[in-house]
Write a protein that holds these residues in place. Structure first.
Motif, PDB file in Angstrom:
ATOM      1  N   ASP A 195      20.219  44.243  41.566  1.00 56.71           N
ATOM      2  CA  ASP A 195      20.268  45.654  41.889  1.00 56.71           C
ATOM      3  C   ASP A 195      21.692  45.795  42.727  1.00 56.71           C
ATOM      4  N   PRO A 196      22.956  45.812  42.169  1.00 55.96           N
ATOM      5  CA  PRO A 196      24.177  45.409  42.832  1.00 55.96           C
ATOM      6  C   PRO A 196      24.416  46.711  43.622  1.00 55.96           C
ATOM      7  N   LEU A 197      24.113  48.035  43.520  1.00 58.57           N
ATOM      8  CA  LEU A 197      24.666  48.960  44.272  1.00 58.57           C
ATOM      9  C   LEU A 197      23.929  48.936  45.562  1.00 58.57           C
ATOM     10  N   SER A 198      22.828  48.322  45.720  1.00 58.86           N
ATOM     11  CA  SER A 198      22.156  48.332  46.944  1.00 58.86           C
ATOM     12  C   SER A 198      22.921  47.259  47.987  1.00 58.86           C
ATOM     13  N   HIS A 199      23.562  46.592  47.502  1.00 57.32           N
ATOM     14  CA  HIS A 199      24.323  45.532  48.367  1.00 57.32           C
ATOM     15  C   HIS A 199      25.689  46.221  48.870  1.00 57.32           C
ATOM     16  N   ARG A 200      26.112  47.097  48.448  1.00 65.41           N
ATOM     17  CA  ARG A 200      27.475  47.701  48.653  1.00 65.41           C
ATOM     18  C   ARG A 200      28.046  47.669  49.918  1.00 65.41           C
ATOM     19  N   ASN A 201      27.238  47.767  50.975  1.00 66.74           N
ATOM     20  CA  ASN A 201      27.612  47.982  52.493  1.00 66.74           C
ATOM     21  C   ASN A 201      26.833  46.756  53.087  1.00 66.74           C
ATOM     22  N   THR A 202      26.682  45.762  52.543  1.00 65.99           N
ATOM     23  CA  THR A 202      25.841  44.571  53.152  1.00 65.99           C
ATOM     24  C   THR A 202      26.852  43.484  53.352  1.00 65.99           C
ATOM     25  N   TYR A 203      27.090  43.043  54.911  1.00 68.84           N
ATOM     26  CA  TYR A 203      27.830  41.712  55.066  1.00 68.84           C
ATOM     27  C   TYR A 203      27.077  40.809  54.853  1.00 68.84           C
ATOM     28  N   MET A 204      27.566  39.498  54.077  1.00 73.36           N
ATOM     29  CA  MET A 204      26.742  38.259  54.006  1.00 73.36           C
ATOM     30  C   MET A 204      27.586  37.275  54.401  1.00 73.36           C
ATOM     31  N   GLN A 205      27.364  36.445  55.168  1.00 73.16           N
ATOM     32  CA  GLN A 205      27.906  35.226  55.657  1.00 73.16           C
ATOM     33  C   GLN A 205      27.527  34.068  54.587  1.00 73.16           C
ATOM     34  N   PRO A 206      28.922  33.295  54.223  1.00 75.77           N
ATOM     35  CA  PRO A 206      28.633  32.361  53.317  1.00 75.77           C
ATOM     36  C   PRO A 206      27.440  31.467  53.188  1.00 75.77           C
ATOM     37  N   ARG A 207      26.871  30.929  54.617  1.00 73.88           N
ATOM     38  CA  ARG A 207      25.850  30.106  54.540  1.00 73.88           C
ATOM     39  C   ARG A 207      24.542  30.978  53.972  1.00 73.88           C
ATOM     40  N   GLU A 208      24.380  32.211  54.291  1.00 72.79           N
ATOM     41  CA  GLU A 208      23.347  32.935  53.767  1.00 72.79           C
ATOM     42  C   GLU A 208      23.434  33.048  52.185  1.00 72.79           C
ATOM     43  N   LEU A 209      24.446  33.187  51.631  1.00 70.44           N
ATOM     44  CA  LEU A 209      24.807  33.069  50.049  1.00 70.44           C
ATOM     45  C   LEU A 209      24.391  31.575  49.510  1.00 70.44           C
ATOM     46  N   LEU A 210      24.863  30.676  50.293  1.00 68.03           N
ATOM     47  CA  LEU A 210      24.494  29.168  49.855  1.00 68.03           C
ATOM     48  C   LEU A 210      22.925  29.035  49.805  1.00 68.03           C
ATOM     49  N   ASP A 211      22.414  29.507  50.773  1.00 65.76           N
ATOM     50  CA  ASP A 211      20.898  29.420  50.745  1.00 65.76           C
ATOM     51  C   ASP A 211      20.237  29.999  49.645  1.00 65.76           C
ATOM     52  N   MET A 212      20.802  31.257  49.195  1.00 64.39           N
ATOM     53  CA  MET A 212      20.102  31.919  48.099  1.00 64.39           C
ATOM     54  C   MET A 212      20.264  30.729  46.874  1.00 64.39           C
ATOM     55  N   ALA A 213      21.503  30.384  46.667  1.00 60.47           N
ATOM     56  CA  ALA A 213      21.525  29.486  45.654  1.00 60.47           C
ATOM     57  C   ALA A 213      20.501  28.214  45.752  1.00 60.47           C
ATOM     58  N   LEU A 214      20.537  27.630  46.750  1.00 57.78           N
ATOM     59  CA  LEU A 214      19.834  26.321  47.009  1.00 57.78           C
ATOM     60  C   LEU A 214      18.150  26.649  46.718  1.00 57.78           C
ATOM     61  N   LYS A 215      17.918  27.724  46.918  1.00 57.09           N
ATOM     62  CA  LYS A 215      16.292  28.097  46.577  1.00 57.09           C
ATOM     63  C   LYS A 215      15.909  27.739  45.252  1.00 57.09           C
ATOM     64  N   GLU A 216      17.061  27.781  44.249  1.00 60.53           N
ATOM     65  CA  GLU A 216      16.737  27.412  42.820  1.00 60.53           C
ATOM     66  C   GLU A 216      16.895  26.076  42.572  1.00 60.53           C
ATOM     67  N   LYS A 217      16.513  25.492  41.579  1.00 59.32           N
ATOM     68  CA  LYS A 217      16.525  23.978  41.071  1.00 59.32           C
ATOM     69  C   LYS A 217      17.960  23.867  40.676  1.00 59.32           C
ATOM     70  N   ALA A 218      18.528  22.637  40.732  1.00 58.97           N
ATOM     71  CA  ALA A 218      19.964  22.410  40.303  1.00 58.97           C
ATOM     72  C   ALA A 218      19.977  22.500  38.734  1.00 58.97           C
ATOM     73  N   ARG A 219      20.961  23.164  38.121  1.00 62.95           N
ATOM     74  CA  ARG A 219      21.020  23.067  36.903  1.00 62.95           C
ATOM     75  C   ARG A 219      20.977  22.054  35.947  1.00 62.95           C
ATOM     76  N   PHE A 220      21.813  21.104  36.459  1.00 61.45           N
ATOM     77  CA  PHE A 220      21.860  19.763  35.687  1.00 61.45           C
ATOM     78  C   PHE A 220      22.543  18.828  36.607  1.00 61.45           C
ATOM     79  N   ARG A 221      22.252  17.412  36.091  1.00 58.19           N
ATOM     80  CA  ARG A 221      22.934  16.322  37.084  1.00 58.19           C
ATOM     81  C   ARG A 221      24.378  16.481  37.228  1.00 58.19           C
TER      82      ARG A 221
END
Length: 417
Positions: A195-221
């Motif tokens: 839902d990209p338009l809902s994020h237009r004015n949202t400030y996000m810190q790099p660590r917050e974005l990294l935490d989003m990714a690390l919730k998922e499983k690694a894609r491969f070794r």
């Protein structure tokens, strides 16, 4: 031209998908001369931009510009831009081309503003999306040349404890694997694309974005294959800040922008949602039957080291020419940057180095560049070793693989004409 290569395969597919799912798929297809790179960022129309408009226009006027304002018989570059506007529905298309003779020509088509119908500015500012990755990679490689970073060292060495969890382990991922997209880290932008338009004015810190990714499983070794992930360059940006003890934007500015005299290139400050003037507005829609929304204003923190920079087509060409020409890196680091792996998701014959992509040209030989996508803007660009360069920017994301291919062909035509 020699392609310093190693053979790594990938199963990254380019399947066609309908509707919103297709739109998200296009965003995730990645960057280069023959495809997309995802970013996210900000835009224009603020008081700051208005105050600087006159100064910027004057600076542009002082530059030696050979402008092709209208189509000429046989002018394939201008005709390509006109088709992008007329047939593919891009509000505006801008291009800068440096030929074999060293002469620079700038082109425009379409309008900068759908409401006022103002003409697209010559060499205007645009968000360059994942071309930012090449800037980030150059800084990391400069640090490697200074002995402050080792490419085959685990990122744990520089960012202890940062990458942990199902998404990846920093003790097993090297700096090289970050820059070459062979780390296996999940892509955090998958969460923002829903839902990209809902994020237009949202400030996000790099660590917050990294935490989003690390919730998922690694894609491969790590090291097993190539797969594009913006998370890699998020971590690379954090590495730069940890090693230098200075902000990423400052390092890019001092080490690259000022060194090359790129007067129209910058990584916006945190929270700065504007784009400097003159610029064409950027537009977006998720579905073909939806009206275009002006998304020029966007918080760039969501893209940062992976895709947050703003530049002009002419500056983009100058930067990539300097990279390939050895103006920014020592020979050893440039060789590392140009050591590539297969990147099938980027188009036929494409290969990915360390923040740099090689792509075959229709007229023979290779072109080197990256390319970038961000909501509101798409840029295709490349340079050759004999000094040719081309950058084409359009003011909305391509709505189909066909439209994307037309931008790629415009770059190829500019380099081969």
């Amino acid at each position: 031209m020699t392609d310093h290569s190693t053979d790594h395969s990938t199963d990254h597919s380019t399947d066609h998908m309908p509707g919103r799912a297709r739109s998200r798929r296009l965003i995730h297809l990645s960057a280069a001369v023959l495809s997309l790179t995802y970013g996210l960022a900000a835009a224009q129309d603020t008081a700051h931009a208005e105050k600087t408009a006159h100064a910027e226009k004057t600076a542009h006027a002082d530059r030696t510009v050979h402008t092709e304002a209208a189509a000429r018989p046989g002018n394939s570059i201008q005709e390509s831009l006109d088709r992008l506007v007329r047939s593919d529905g891009f509000p505006a298309a801008l291009a800068s081309v440096r030929g074999r003779d060293g002469r620079v020509r700038d082109y425009t088509a379409g309008v900068a503003d759908l409401r006022t119908r103002a003409k697209a500015p010559v060499d205007g500012y645009v968000r360059i999306g994942s071309n930012t990755k090449t800037f980030t990679a150059v800084v990391v490689l400069q640090l490697a040349g200074e002995g402050r970073v080792r490419l085959d060292e685990p990122i744990e060495t520089y960012l202890p404890g940062l990458v942990r969890g199902g998404g990846g382990d920093g003790r097993r991922i090297t700096v090289r694997q970050l820059l070459q997209h062979t780390s296996g880290l999940p892509d955090y932008t998958a969460f923002l694309a829903e839902d990209p338009l809902s994020h237009r004015n949202t400030y996000m810190q790099p660590r917050e974005l990294l935490d989003m990714a690390l919730k998922e499983k690694a894609r491969f070794r790590p090291g097993a294959k190539w797969e594009y992930s913006n998370t890699n360059y998020l971590v690379a940006g954090l590495l730069i800040e940890k090693v230098t003890r200075r902000p990423l934007a400052e390092q890019i500015d001092q080490r690259i922008v000022r060194r090359l005299g790129l007067r129209h290139t910058y990584l916006p400050d945190a929270g700065d949602r504007s784009v400097r003037a003159p610029h064409p507005k950027g537009y977006h829609r998720d579905e073909p039957d939806e009206p275009l929304t002006d998304v020029t204003r966007w918080d760039p923190s969501q893209a940062w080291a992976a895709g947050g920079m703003i530049s002009t087509p002419r500056d983009v060409n100058r930067f990539f020419g300097a990279v390939l020409g050895g103006e920014l890196l020592e020979p050893e680091q440039l060789r590392e940057m140009r050591t590539t792996v297969r990147a099938d998701g980027l188009g036929k014959g494409a290969r990915y180095g360390l923040g740099l992509i090689s792509t075959p040209l229709s007229c023979g030989g290779l072109a080197w560049g990256h390319g970038g996508d961000i909501f509101g803007y798409h840029t295709g660009n490349a340079v050759t070793e004999d000094g040719r360069a081309a950058a084409v920017a359009v003011t909305r994301l391509p709505g189909s693989l066909e439209a994307l291919g037309h931008v790629d062909k415009a770059v190829d035509a500019a380099l081969c004409s």
